[in-house]
Design a protein around this motif. Structure first.
Motif, mmCIF file in Angstrom:
data_model
loop_
_atom_site.group_PDB
_atom_site.id
_atom_site.type_symbol
_atom_site.label_atom_id
_atom_site.label_comp_id
_atom_site.label_asym_id
_atom_site.label_seq_id
_atom_site.Cartn_x
_atom_site.Cartn_y
_atom_site.Cartn_z
ATOM 1 N N ASP A 132 0.718 -1.049 -0.108
ATOM 2 C CA ASP A 132 -0.116 -0.565 -0.154
ATOM 3 C C ASP A 132 0.586 1.506 0.034
ATOM 4 O O ASP A 132 2.183 1.521 -0.450
ATOM 5 C CB ASP A 132 -1.081 0.016 0.950
ATOM 6 N N ARG A 133 0.116 2.062 -0.444
ATOM 7 C CA ARG A 133 1.179 3.964 -0.133
ATOM 8 C C ARG A 133 1.347 3.937 1.407
ATOM 9 O O ARG A 133 2.121 4.710 1.720
ATOM 10 C CB ARG A 133 0.503 4.628 -0.777
ATOM 11 N N SER A 134 1.397 3.448 2.084
ATOM 12 C CA SER A 134 1.302 3.748 3.639
ATOM 13 C C SER A 134 3.272 3.913 4.133
ATOM 14 O O SER A 134 3.939 3.096 3.287
ATOM 15 C CB SER A 134 0.833 3.046 4.909
ATOM 16 N N ILE A 135 4.236 4.618 4.991
ATOM 17 C CA ILE A 135 5.221 4.750 5.243
ATOM 18 C C ILE A 135 5.378 3.695 5.969
ATOM 19 O O ILE A 135 6.345 3.525 5.824
ATOM 20 C CB ILE A 135 6.005 5.417 6.146
ATOM 21 N N ARG A 136 4.874 2.848 6.682
ATOM 22 C CA ARG A 136 4.900 1.942 7.416
ATOM 23 C C ARG A 136 5.278 0.420 6.181
ATOM 24 O O ARG A 136 6.443 -0.247 6.339
ATOM 25 C CB ARG A 136 3.642 1.025 8.174
ATOM 26 N N TRP A 137 4.610 0.197 5.152
ATOM 27 C CA TRP A 137 4.525 -0.609 4.036
ATOM 28 C C TRP A 137 6.702 -0.031 3.468
ATOM 29 O O TRP A 137 7.200 -1.048 3.255
ATOM 30 C CB TRP A 137 3.729 -0.703 2.831
ATOM 31 N N ARG A 138 6.601 1.370 3.153
ATOM 32 C CA ARG A 138 7.999 1.247 2.064
ATOM 33 C C ARG A 138 8.989 1.127 3.637
ATOM 34 O O ARG A 138 9.609 0.788 3.385
ATOM 35 C CB ARG A 138 7.670 3.218 2.757
ATOM 36 N N ASP A 139 8.763 1.276 4.860
ATOM 37 C CA ASP A 139 10.183 1.002 6.137
ATOM 38 C C ASP A 139 10.037 -0.340 6.133
ATOM 39 O O ASP A 139 10.972 -0.825 6.080
ATOM 40 C CB ASP A 139 9.489 2.058 7.084
ATOM 41 N N PRO A 150 2.925 0.114 -4.039
ATOM 42 C CA PRO A 150 3.640 1.304 -3.052
ATOM 43 C C PRO A 150 3.895 1.872 -3.053
ATOM 44 O O PRO A 150 3.786 2.652 -4.621
ATOM 45 C CB PRO A 150 4.451 0.003 -2.820
ATOM 46 N N ARG A 151 4.492 2.839 -2.661
ATOM 47 C CA ARG A 151 5.254 4.180 -2.940
ATOM 48 C C ARG A 151 6.670 3.988 -4.165
ATOM 49 O O ARG A 151 6.658 2.615 -3.529
ATOM 50 C CB ARG A 151 5.433 5.300 -1.684
ATOM 51 N N GLU A 160 -1.714 -3.870 -6.030
ATOM 52 C CA GLU A 160 -1.829 -2.550 -5.345
ATOM 53 C C GLU A 160 -0.226 -2.515 -5.579
ATOM 54 O O GLU A 160 0.485 -2.698 -5.767
ATOM 55 C CB GLU A 160 -1.910 -3.608 -3.987
#
Length: 513
Positions: free
Chosen positions: A362-369, A433-434, A431
């Motif tokens: 997803d586009r969240s910072i949590r996923w990116r991290d 992500p960023r 889906e």
């Protein structure tokens, strides 16, 4: 009869982790036929407002009932499906599935029949798309027209016929601005459409649009939630453009870290296995003052230095309680050939579980991290292996399975020490992500030799929309990348997995001496 329980929607573009506890229900064994639909037409169904949804919309405009009915005609202007003539179905096709109906016509027929259109939850539960490799080969796809309902060996796990192919089937749920869900694929479409969470405008009357109905045995709040609009993700990667070089320049830097001391500990060593020694080690992670672990399978019958194959697993290990239950059998065959298999315990997996529920980006910072942590875990594992005299650090190879195959472009670009990669059931997710952690933006920057092994009926990564763009975008020179498609689902025949993987490693990493 379909048993109830807690289940989600197992279709591409939808989150199977979004579950509901739903009751038992009945679903039509076969698609609604022309003969059955003719009873609705003959009963004046197109003139009786009580059968039709309260709101009839076309291009965002609500026409009068009469204006809407004027659109629901056959080829000769009579009330009925778009495939009929003079108010009747084609000769000899009484037991063929009705086609050419809009969502509104399907909904009206359901009310006439005393049943309902299935929600996506109920349709997917009955379809069991995970069995695509068994069901799809006997179904009607890529053909010139439908066949009599139930005529093909397309029975699925619950006893329904033609949920894959023949005609696609309207469902109750809205997919937002895309329209209403219509699932299963049709006689004119590719086999991967069986597992796709597809939607169409409710006024669409394509010849491939058909009906299958359900009867609910329970009515409660959960059923009401199942009928609500459902979010769906879809990306047409054929129309997508990867990040420009200028934009991409800074992306890989987020995977950099300070190369501090590893503080390695040998936590356990098991020599009781017949073919390999199992070592469990731990060392400092590259972030957050954490410790990470790795499991090594070392061949007994060969002397080092070993070629290390670093394994990024499928998502089934996310939040699995204990790495003792590890699923390393997927690639353990490499140890028998004298290579070392290395299984990093990545963040969110096994003993390092956290709140991450699944591998859907997803586009969240949590996923990116999390992507950053997984990539650092892989890189840190190579740092550890480089300290061992029994490892040949010039011959690192990457093996990605499903989730690990999807994440491979990031790991291969971020870690040039990998000399080659084998990707088992790889593809792109619907889906996104960023951009800095989107595998799509890394694909064209991959340079290592890459082998992709896939199933034609994969229910995670459909062939045309997920596998093919992944392979086509790979920056690896054409003579150093290979994509093999087998008659399977989210798997390939094990003997082929073994033979092709070993041949690839022998060619691009070097034979074991």
């Amino acid at each position: 009869h379909i048993p109830g329980g807690t289940f989600g929607v197992f279709l591409v573009g939808m989150d199977p982790g979004r579950t509901l506890n739903l009751g038992d229900y009945l679903i039509d064994k076969r698609e609604i036929t022309n003969r059955q639909y003719k009873a609705f037409v003959d009963a004046g169904g197109y003139t009786k407002r009580e059968y039709w949804p309260a709101e009839l919309t076309s291009d965002g405009v609500a026409p009068t009932f009469e204006a809407a009915m004027a659109r629901f005609t056959d080829r000769t202007g009579r009330p009925g499906p778009s495939t009929w003539e003079a108010g009747a179905y084609p000769a000899g096709q009484a037991d063929f599935p009705v086609g050419g109906v809009s969502w509104y016509e399907a909904s009206a027929y359901a009310k006439f029949a005393g049943k309902a259109l299935p929600t996506v939850y109920h349709w997917a539960r009955a379809a069991v798309t995970q069995t695509a490799r068994v069901v799809v080969p006997g179904s009607r796809f890529e053909s010139t027209g439908p066949v009599r309902v139930g005529a093909l060996p397309s029975m699925n796990a619950y006893g329904t016929f033609d949920m894959a192919g023949n005609v696609r089937e309207w469902c109750e749920n809205s997919a937002g601005h895309e329209g209403r869900f219509i699932l299963g694929g049709s006689w004119s479409e590719s086999p991967y459409s069986f597992t796709d969470g597809y939607a169409q405008p409710p006024m669409d009357r394509s010849p491939i649009n058909g009906i299958r109905l359900v009867r609910y045995l329970h009515s409660d709040d959960e059923l009401a939630r199942a009928r609500e609009p459902q979010p769906r993700a879809f990306t047409d990667y054929r129309r997508e453009t990867a990040a420009t070089d200028a934009a991409f320049e800074g992306y890989p830097r987020i995977f950099d870290y300070d190369h501090g001391p590893l503080d390695v500990r040998l936590d356990a060593r098991d020599t009781t296995q017949d073919e390999w020694i199992i070592e469990r080690v731990s060392f400092n992670a590259a972030y957050g003052n954490e410790r990470m672990m790795a499991i090594l399978l070392l061949p007994k019958a060969h002397a080092g230095p070993f070629q290390p194959l670093v394994y990024f697993p499928g998502s089934g290990v996310i939040n699995m309680a204990n790495s003792v239950e590890r699923r390393d059998q997927v690639a353990s065959f490499v140890v028998k050939t004298g290579r070392a298999l290395v299984l990093p315990i990545l963040k969110s997996t096994y003993e390092r579980s956290d709140s991450l529920p699944n591998d859907i980006p997803d586009r969240s910072i949590r996923w990116r991290d999390h992507v950053v942590m997984w990539t650092k875990d892989i890189r840190r594992t190579l740092d550890y292996l480089a300290t061992r005299a029994d490892m040949d650090t010039s011959r690192f190879a990457y093996f990605g399975y499903s989730w690990g195959a999807n994440q491979a472009p990031i790991n291969l670009v971020a870690e040039p020490r990998f000399k080659a990669a084998v990707l088992y059931v790889a593809g792109l997710t619907m889906e996104r992500p960023r951009p800095e952690v989107d595998p799509f933006n890394y694909l064209s920057r991959v340079t290592q030799p890459v082998l992709m092994l896939n199933g034609r009926y994969d229910y995670f990564f459909p062939l045309e929309t997920a596998q093919r763009p992944f392979f086509d975008m790979l920056g690896t020179p054409a003579d150093r990348k290979k994509w093999i498609v087998y008659e399977g689902g989210h798997d390939v025949p094990r003997t082929e997995l073994i033979s092709e993987t070993l041949r690839w490693l022998d060619t691009y990493v070097g034979p074991v001496r």
